[in-house]
Design a protein around this motif. Structure first.
Motif, PDB file in Angstrom:
ATOM      1  N   TYR A  24       0.844  -1.345  -0.135  1.00  0.00           N
ATOM      2  CA  TYR A  24      -0.091   0.023  -0.007  1.00  0.00           C
ATOM      3  C   TYR A  24       0.886   1.281  -0.124  1.00  0.00           C
ATOM      4  O   TYR A  24       0.167   2.561  -0.176  1.00  0.00           O
ATOM      5  CB  TYR A  24      -1.074  -0.010   1.175  1.00  0.00           C
ATOM      6  CG  TYR A  24      -2.038  -1.082   1.415  1.00  0.00           C
ATOM      7  CD1 TYR A  24      -3.016  -0.796   0.248  1.00  0.00           C
ATOM      8  CD2 TYR A  24      -2.142  -1.997   2.062  1.00  0.00           C
ATOM      9  CE1 TYR A  24      -4.088  -1.888   0.246  1.00  0.00           C
ATOM     10  CE2 TYR A  24      -3.308  -2.813   2.062  1.00  0.00           C
ATOM     11  CZ  TYR A  24      -4.092  -2.954   1.241  1.00  0.00           C
ATOM     12  OH  TYR A  24      -5.195  -3.749   1.142  1.00  0.00           O
ATOM     13  N   ALA A  25       2.013   1.107  -0.033  1.00  0.00           N
ATOM     14  CA  ALA A  25       2.969   2.271   0.564  1.00  0.00           C
ATOM     15  C   ALA A  25       2.941   3.332  -0.772  1.00  0.00           C
ATOM     16  O   ALA A  25       2.816   4.508  -0.407  1.00  0.00           O
ATOM     17  CB  ALA A  25       4.344   1.980   0.708  1.00  0.00           C
ATOM     18  N   ARG A  26       2.979   2.893  -2.052  1.00  0.00           N
ATOM     19  CA  ARG A  26       3.059   3.870  -2.986  1.00  0.00           C
ATOM     20  C   ARG A  26       1.594   4.670  -3.282  1.00  0.00           C
ATOM     21  O   ARG A  26       1.549   5.790  -3.312  1.00  0.00           O
ATOM     22  CB  ARG A  26       3.276   3.033  -4.464  1.00  0.00           C
ATOM     23  CG  ARG A  26       3.196   4.107  -5.624  1.00  0.00           C
ATOM     24  CD  ARG A  26       3.728   3.163  -6.790  1.00  0.00           C
ATOM     25  NE  ARG A  26       3.889   4.037  -7.938  1.00  0.00           N
ATOM     26  CZ  ARG A  26       2.670   4.369  -8.872  1.00  0.00           C
ATOM     27  NH1 ARG A  26       1.557   3.832  -8.696  1.00  0.00           N
ATOM     28  NH2 ARG A  26       2.987   5.146  -9.891  1.00  0.00           N
ATOM     29  N   ALA A  27       0.389   3.832  -3.027  1.00  0.00           N
ATOM     30  CA  ALA A  27      -0.805   4.386  -3.303  1.00  0.00           C
ATOM     31  C   ALA A  27      -1.050   5.281  -2.077  1.00  0.00           C
ATOM     32  O   ALA A  27      -1.556   6.521  -2.262  1.00  0.00           O
ATOM     33  CB  ALA A  27      -1.934   3.369  -3.121  1.00  0.00           C
ATOM     34  N   LEU A  28      -0.611   5.102  -0.792  1.00  0.00           N
ATOM     35  CA  LEU A  28      -0.931   5.874   0.210  1.00  0.00           C
ATOM     36  C   LEU A  28      -0.155   7.280   0.244  1.00  0.00           C
ATOM     37  O   LEU A  28      -0.453   8.196   0.421  1.00  0.00           O
ATOM     38  CB  LEU A  28      -0.731   5.235   1.654  1.00  0.00           C
ATOM     39  CG  LEU A  28      -1.584   4.168   2.225  1.00  0.00           C
ATOM     40  CD1 LEU A  28      -1.122   3.320   3.105  1.00  0.00           C
ATOM     41  CD2 LEU A  28      -3.021   4.749   2.295  1.00  0.00           C
ATOM     42  N   GLY A  29       1.321   6.939  -0.219  1.00  0.00           N
ATOM     43  CA  GLY A  29       2.196   8.154  -0.421  1.00  0.00           C
ATOM     44  C   GLY A  29       1.663   9.265  -1.505  1.00  0.00           C
ATOM     45  O   GLY A  29       1.735  10.371  -1.169  1.00  0.00           O
TER      46      GLY A  29
END
Length: 230
Positions: A24-29
């Motif tokens: 999820y890191a890319r989307a949340l970023g």
């Protein structure tokens, strides 16, 4: 991190520090960057002065602008059949995003409990759904429509944001303020100034008037009268 087996909830700081699942890191970023750059800023096409969303900056400042992610399934980048989804019961099959939306409402109410009234108005939950097709809004629009009656009746607003959202701006119908880099649903407290977003559905207007009728500012009352008489 807060949450349960249906939703995991992260603060902006946790997202910034990378304290989120790698998937999820890319989307949340991306959503955090969009919030900090687009929502808190003015825009020449907005049709009024001030930021696109006047509540985002104070909400971010107080760490009341939170990000929720569901387990694997239609709303997850892992997609169907992922063995790594957080909290989905073993052998349960695909989770229902409608259930996650219901839990989103419950978590907003739970997190509001110990907040001061002014902070309750700033509490915002964004359910980020990177697995939803960014070029087809049908699924997200349907989720929002199905949930809105219950949310408004309970004193909450729920809105859908995605890259192809055609909802017009309130002050400039040619502006598209609900276009986000990743599909998401946003939940916050229903406010007295939300009237323009509720006119058109009698059940929503009834819920609004029951909650705010004694507090309606003059300019909002005038707006209500003009809409109703039209």
């Amino acid at each position: 991190m807060r949450g349960d087996g249906t939703l995991r909830i992260y603060s902006p700081g946790e997202v910034e520090r990378g304290e989120v699942p790698a998937r999820y890191a890319r989307a949340l970023g991306q959503v955090l960057e969009w919030s900090r750059e687009f929502l808190v800023s003015g825009h020449p096409a907005l049709g009024r002065t001030g930021p696109v969303c006047p509540y985002t900056q104070p909400s971010l400042r107080k760490e009341l602008f939170l990000f929720a992610v569901p387990p694997e399934g239609p709303g997850s980048p892992e997609g169907p059949g992922s063995p790594e989804g957080p909290g989905s019961p073993e052998g349960s099959g695909q989770p229902d995003l409608a259930d996650a939306v219901g839990r989103l409402r419950e978590w907003h109410e739970k997190l509001s409990t110990d907040l001061e009234p002014d902070d309750q108005e700033l509490l915002t939950l964004l359910m980020v759904l990177p697995g939803v097709d960014p070029a087809d809004s049908a699924e997200l629009d349907a989720l929002q429509r199905a949930a809105k009656d219950e949310f408004v009746a309970g004193g909450l607003m729920i809105g859908q944001f995605h890259p192809v959202c055609d909802e017009p701006g309130l002050w400039n119908p040619a502006f598209r303020p609900l276009r986000s880099p990743v599909p998401l649903l946003a939940v916050r407290r229903l406010l007295v100034f939300d009237l323009p977003f509720l006119v058109g559905a009698d059940r929503h207007l009834d819920a609004y008037l029951k909650r705010f009728a004694p507090l309606i500012p003059t300019r909002v009352r005038d707006q209500l009268v003009s809409r109703v008489t039209a």
